[in-house]
Scaffold this motif. Sequence first.
Motif, PDB file in Angstrom:
ATOM      1  N   TRP A 179      -8.398   2.122   3.906  1.00 47.99           N
ATOM      2  CA  TRP A 179      -7.753   0.921   3.373  1.00 47.99           C
ATOM      3  C   TRP A 179      -8.753   0.076   2.595  1.00 47.99           C
ATOM      4  CZ3 TRP A 179      -6.245  -4.124   6.252  1.00 47.99           C
ATOM      5  CH2 TRP A 179      -5.347  -4.871   5.464  1.00 47.99           C
ATOM      6  N   LYS A 182      -7.326  -5.190   1.081  1.00 52.05           N
ATOM      7  CA  LYS A 182      -6.694  -6.194   0.238  1.00 52.05           C
ATOM      8  C   LYS A 182      -5.205  -5.946   0.048  1.00 52.05           C
ATOM      9  CE  LYS A 182     -10.811  -7.150  -2.626  1.00 52.05           C
ATOM     10  NZ  LYS A 182     -10.906  -8.598  -2.622  1.00 52.05           N
ATOM     11  N   THR A 183      -4.835  -4.702  -0.235  1.00 50.84           N
ATOM     12  CA  THR A 183      -3.471  -4.377  -0.631  1.00 50.84           C
ATOM     13  C   THR A 183      -2.590  -4.200   0.605  1.00 50.84           C
ATOM     14  OG1 THR A 183      -4.449  -3.171  -2.500  1.00 50.84           O
ATOM     15  CG2 THR A 183      -2.080  -2.890  -2.106  1.00 50.84           C
ATOM     16  N   ILE A 184      -1.728  -5.183   0.873  1.00 45.13           N
ATOM     17  CA  ILE A 184      -0.911  -5.164   2.086  1.00 45.13           C
ATOM     18  C   ILE A 184       0.074  -3.992   2.067  1.00 45.13           C
ATOM     19  CG2 ILE A 184       0.611  -6.511   3.575  1.00 45.13           C
ATOM     20  CD1 ILE A 184      -2.263  -7.558   3.230  1.00 45.13           C
ATOM     21  N   SER A 185       0.552  -3.610   0.893  1.00 48.50           N
ATOM     22  CA  SER A 185       1.515  -2.508   0.813  1.00 48.50           C
ATOM     23  C   SER A 185       0.904  -1.175   1.247  1.00 48.50           C
ATOM     24  CB  SER A 185       2.068  -2.382  -0.611  1.00 48.50           C
ATOM     25  OG  SER A 185       1.028  -2.132  -1.535  1.00 48.50           O
ATOM     26  N   LEU A 187      -1.532  -1.136   3.727  1.00 44.43           N
ATOM     27  CA  LEU A 187      -2.224  -1.475   4.969  1.00 44.43           C
ATOM     28  C   LEU A 187      -2.394  -0.240   5.850  1.00 44.43           C
ATOM     29  CD1 LEU A 187      -1.873  -4.524   7.219  1.00 44.43           C
ATOM     30  CD2 LEU A 187      -1.374  -2.306   8.242  1.00 44.43           C
ATOM     31  N   VAL A 223      -0.595  -7.509  13.198  1.00 42.12           N
ATOM     32  CA  VAL A 223      -0.125  -7.402  11.813  1.00 42.12           C
ATOM     33  C   VAL A 223       0.841  -8.544  11.478  1.00 42.12           C
ATOM     34  CG1 VAL A 223       1.264  -5.979  10.267  1.00 42.12           C
ATOM     35  CG2 VAL A 223      -0.517  -4.922  11.657  1.00 42.12           C
ATOM     36  N   ARG A 224       1.650  -8.928  12.435  1.00 45.71           N
ATOM     37  CA  ARG A 224       2.574 -10.060  12.205  1.00 45.71           C
ATOM     38  C   ARG A 224       1.800 -11.361  12.019  1.00 45.71           C
ATOM     39  NH1 ARG A 224       4.905  -9.709  16.625  1.00 45.71           N
ATOM     40  NH2 ARG A 224       3.890 -11.409  17.745  1.00 45.71           N
ATOM     41  N   ARG A 226      -1.477 -11.829  11.224  1.00 45.17           N
ATOM     42  CA  ARG A 226      -2.461 -11.850  10.138  1.00 45.17           C
ATOM     43  C   ARG A 226      -1.837 -11.668   8.756  1.00 45.17           C
ATOM     44  NH1 ARG A 226      -8.099 -10.902  10.861  1.00 45.17           N
ATOM     45  NH2 ARG A 226      -8.725 -11.133  13.037  1.00 45.17           N
ATOM     46  N   TRP A 227      -0.826 -10.802   8.682  1.00 47.73           N
ATOM     47  CA  TRP A 227      -0.298 -10.448   7.365  1.00 47.73           C
ATOM     48  C   TRP A 227       1.201 -10.701   7.216  1.00 47.73           C
ATOM     49  CZ3 TRP A 227      -3.794  -6.855   9.765  1.00 47.73           C
ATOM     50  CH2 TRP A 227      -5.088  -6.916   9.242  1.00 47.73           C
ATOM     51  N   LEU A 229       3.818  -9.298   8.509  1.00 49.60           N
ATOM     52  CA  LEU A 229       4.737  -8.159   8.509  1.00 49.60           C
ATOM     53  C   LEU A 229       5.515  -8.148   9.823  1.00 49.60           C
ATOM     54  CD1 LEU A 229       2.482  -5.357   6.973  1.00 49.60           C
ATOM     55  CD2 LEU A 229       4.159  -6.812   5.830  1.00 49.60           C
ATOM     56  N   ASN A 253       1.481   0.549   6.784  1.00 46.89           N
ATOM     57  CA  ASN A 253       2.665  -0.126   6.261  1.00 46.89           C
ATOM     58  C   ASN A 253       3.757   0.923   6.043  1.00 46.89           C
ATOM     59  OD1 ASN A 253       4.618  -1.385   4.476  1.00 46.89           O
ATOM     60  ND2 ASN A 253       3.066  -2.898   3.953  1.00 46.89           N
TER      61      ASN A 253
END
Length: 316
Positions: A179, A182-185, A187, A223-224, A226-227, A229, A253
């Motif tokens: 990873w 940076k790119t959450i998509s 993750l 993940v919820r 921090r990001w 999701l 992700n």
Amino acid sequence: MSNSLADIDTLRSFHFDRLLNEDPITHALTLLGSFPAPEGAQGRSPAIVRIEKTALLLERAGELLSQSLRDARLIESTDIYTWLFGWLESSVDAPDVKINVIHPATDVHIRKYSAQQVVIVRETPALYARIVRPYIDAFPAARTQWVENILSGTSEADKVLHRDSSPTHGHVLLPDMKWDLKTISSLYLVAIASARDVRSLRDLHGGHLGMLRSIRREAARVVRERWGLGKGALRMFVHYQPSYYHFHVHIVNVNYNGLPGMSVGQAHLLDDVIALLELGPEDGPSVFEQATLTYTLGEQHGLYAPMKAAQDELDD
């Protein structure tokens, strides 16, 4: 050597030998070559370098053409359609490539990262006991020393997102090296179990349900928080055969598609693993100890030849 590889001059000292693999989906090349040997040694030592183009930053979408585009050249145009090559300005916030280095690289690493044909094999409990288990047992402890360093906190401590020190279901959660952070998509996290006696899916039994549920719960929470999701946003899975024999769970992700490691024949969803273990006794042989497992093996894998040859023993 790991610290010196952050230096641009050291990276430029890489001598290219040959291409191991290319991945048009992730826009990556895997190279075999060498770096100067570690301090105190003579000559050069083998290295594997994987160079992958990074994703475009979503937060810069509105300025890509108006501000970031440095140059463009026409490829073709017809009716309402136009194709162009484009070059973006360099930016500290938006690197062009991500570079992964394995140094010194062993023959096992080289085989693993080389392009290869795969075959489907069926592994009965008998074949596991006769072929696979001895193969796993033969690996020296040094092969997973880097895992021990993470579990003990002597390395990557600053990257750990969650650490559970429970003697029964302990684990650490941290970003996977694949990873870009940076790119959450795209993750990609990994949860590594503290238990040293669980090396693969075959070793799981009902007594490990607490650990598996804890990994599922804590990964979703982190993940919820921090990001952002929410529920259903993650795909959690276990590989068999895994890339290293210390139990770990991959967490990505759910919209991140195209990863080879998510293919049928290698990935087992964590939810399914938990559900199957719940069907069996907490003590005694589990479904994974008794089942015939079907999976793919690349021709460079150490199990490829013996497992392929053993398939003639199985009934169709």
